[in-house]
Design an enzyme around this catalytic site. Sequence first.
Site, PDB file in Angstrom:
ATOM      1  N   ARG A 175      -1.029   9.160   1.906  1.00 19.88           N
ATOM      2  CA  ARG A 175      -2.430   9.569   1.800  1.00 19.88           C
ATOM      3  C   ARG A 175      -2.627  11.082   1.770  1.00 19.88           C
ATOM      4  O   ARG A 175      -3.511  11.582   1.081  1.00 19.88           O
ATOM      5  CB  ARG A 175      -3.228   8.967   2.957  1.00 19.88           C
ATOM      6  CG  ARG A 175      -3.456   7.493   2.808  1.00 19.88           C
ATOM      7  CD  ARG A 175      -4.187   6.921   4.006  1.00 19.88           C
ATOM      8  NE  ARG A 175      -4.522   5.520   3.795  1.00 19.88           N
ATOM      9  CZ  ARG A 175      -5.089   4.755   4.711  1.00 19.88           C
ATOM     10  NH1 ARG A 175      -5.353   5.259   5.912  1.00 19.88           N
ATOM     11  NH2 ARG A 175      -5.379   3.499   4.457  1.00 19.88           N
ATOM     12  N   GLU A 202       0.832  -1.188   0.000  1.00 18.82           N
ATOM     13  CA  GLU A 202       0.000   0.000   0.000  1.00 18.82           C
ATOM     14  C   GLU A 202       0.874   1.247   0.000  1.00 18.82           C
ATOM     15  O   GLU A 202       2.102   1.162   0.107  1.00 18.82           O
ATOM     16  CB  GLU A 202      -0.938  -0.007   1.206  1.00 18.82           C
ATOM     17  CG  GLU A 202      -1.940  -1.158   1.175  1.00 18.82           C
ATOM     18  CD  GLU A 202      -2.878  -1.181   2.369  1.00 18.82           C
ATOM     19  OE1 GLU A 202      -2.598  -0.465   3.351  1.00 18.82           O
ATOM     20  OE2 GLU A 202      -3.875  -1.906   2.323  1.00 18.82           O
TER      21      GLU A 202
END
Length: 554
Positions: free
Chosen positions: A297, A132
């Site tokens: 993010r 990720e």
Amino acid sequence: MKSVASSLSSRAASAIEHRCDVLIIGSGAAGLSLALKLADHCQVIVLSKSDRNEGSTRYAQGGIAAVFDEQDSVDAHVSDTLNAGAGLCDEAAVRFTAERAKDALNWLIGYGVPFDTETDAQGEQRFHLTREGGHSHRRILHAADATGEALQITLNDVVSVHPNIHFFERYNAIDLIASKENPGSCTGAYVWNRQREQVEVIRARFIALATGGGSKVYQYTSNPDVSSGDGIAMAWRAGCRVANMEFNQFHPTCLYHPQARNFLITEALRGEGAHLCHADGSRFMHKFDERGELAPRDIVARAIDYEMKRMGADCMYLDISHKPADFIVKHFPNIYRRCRALGIDITRQPIPVVPAAHYSCGGVMTDFNARTDLNNVYAIGEVAYTGLHGANRMASNSLLECVVFASAAAEHIIPQLSTSGQEEPIAPWDETQVSNSDEEVIIQHNWHELRLFMWDYVGIVRTNKRLERAMRRIQLLEQEIQEYYAHFKVSNNLLELRNLVTVAELIVRCAMNRKESRGLHFNLDYPDTLDSAEPTILTPDRRRARIAPGSLST
């Protein structure tokens, strides 16, 4: 009036009081892990605001990070986390967590959490590891795209049959009860039984806050309705410091659809090659970061937000349709089914997405034993500030933090169970001066106003003026809510609103005291990042922030 200092009334004999060794407020990964680790040694009560399966853990999709690949290393996990944290992580806390990650995962595996496996080149079964954003290696163990749900169900199944664990479902925690005889300690908590609509007392020798974060303070969030910052607000009112509340993670990709509320599109899609693009299919992440879709993010969320505002678009798109259809359905069955039910076939078309408030990187300050500033009160999981996340949480470190620090808390509590002390009287809840409310509309109005201006003024991009406007409105709301709380009986909406406005104040105060942009906190008036990085710490007795160096590792 409702107060810890209320005198004992004639109703004391009829007041409902429960007793346990350890009260755990919250029934997600952190709370259930701690309950399991303690239950062979003592009596535990687990308080759940809704039913025991509801909470942020259930909705976590991606997975849990740990080093299982021999090509990977703890040092790499530490380095990646430090990089994602934008220079603000406590390196000792990061290493403490990463070094204990594999043991934490093996503990979960031992209880039967069904992490996905695959067959290697030698024909042997091994865990399927995905990658990720922010991770340099594949180190994410997962159960398809519903890891949190698998974890929640597995832990609940084990916890439910243990004779020393007692569930109190549909209970709101109201406030911790301060000890008069032992300053700096608590004797229990006032709780509201939502089914009977009455306040009760739970007396406990130790209390653990595992209530999750407060992302419900924002209008758009990936979190469930129970994420109202209860533990943070309770700890603050009881005298605990909080830190880094300005760092609110906005998940870049939540499903944008009128019939889809709070549905998260896991970061693992981007880890498996999904592209972010405009409606015409043109990609844009390369303009913002060389890592493209695998950037942390905060960068991805700001990029999407920028492109939406620049183009006047309602959403951007996430496209994995270039991958084989059977691969998509196998690895992301939950997302495939949910989107298909809404008329979106992700094997053929892109997914409309928007950013939404997702995770609180700050919280109640703790040490490496999960201890707060109160002697017998612990905080675990998203409610806590351990120093792990810094200015931005790296994907799949959150569930890991829950299990690692639950274990640390249990190891600290268990040796203390053999000591005993004399019980002191607890004042029963006094409702003699309150009445039932005939104006619930006030709560609803304040609720919507709070969440809207927090989204507009304290969202992905901030300015000094926006923060000042938010603070003025918070102060007016606090006064109105406190007056309402003092005169009317409690309810779920009132208790959550009271906590959310406290969390909003803490977020804004921290944001106003950070004179830079770093990680998840981006202020147009201070676009640069300072050379030195220090946590923002709020102290209850002064109710204003101070920037304080140092670690909580001692």
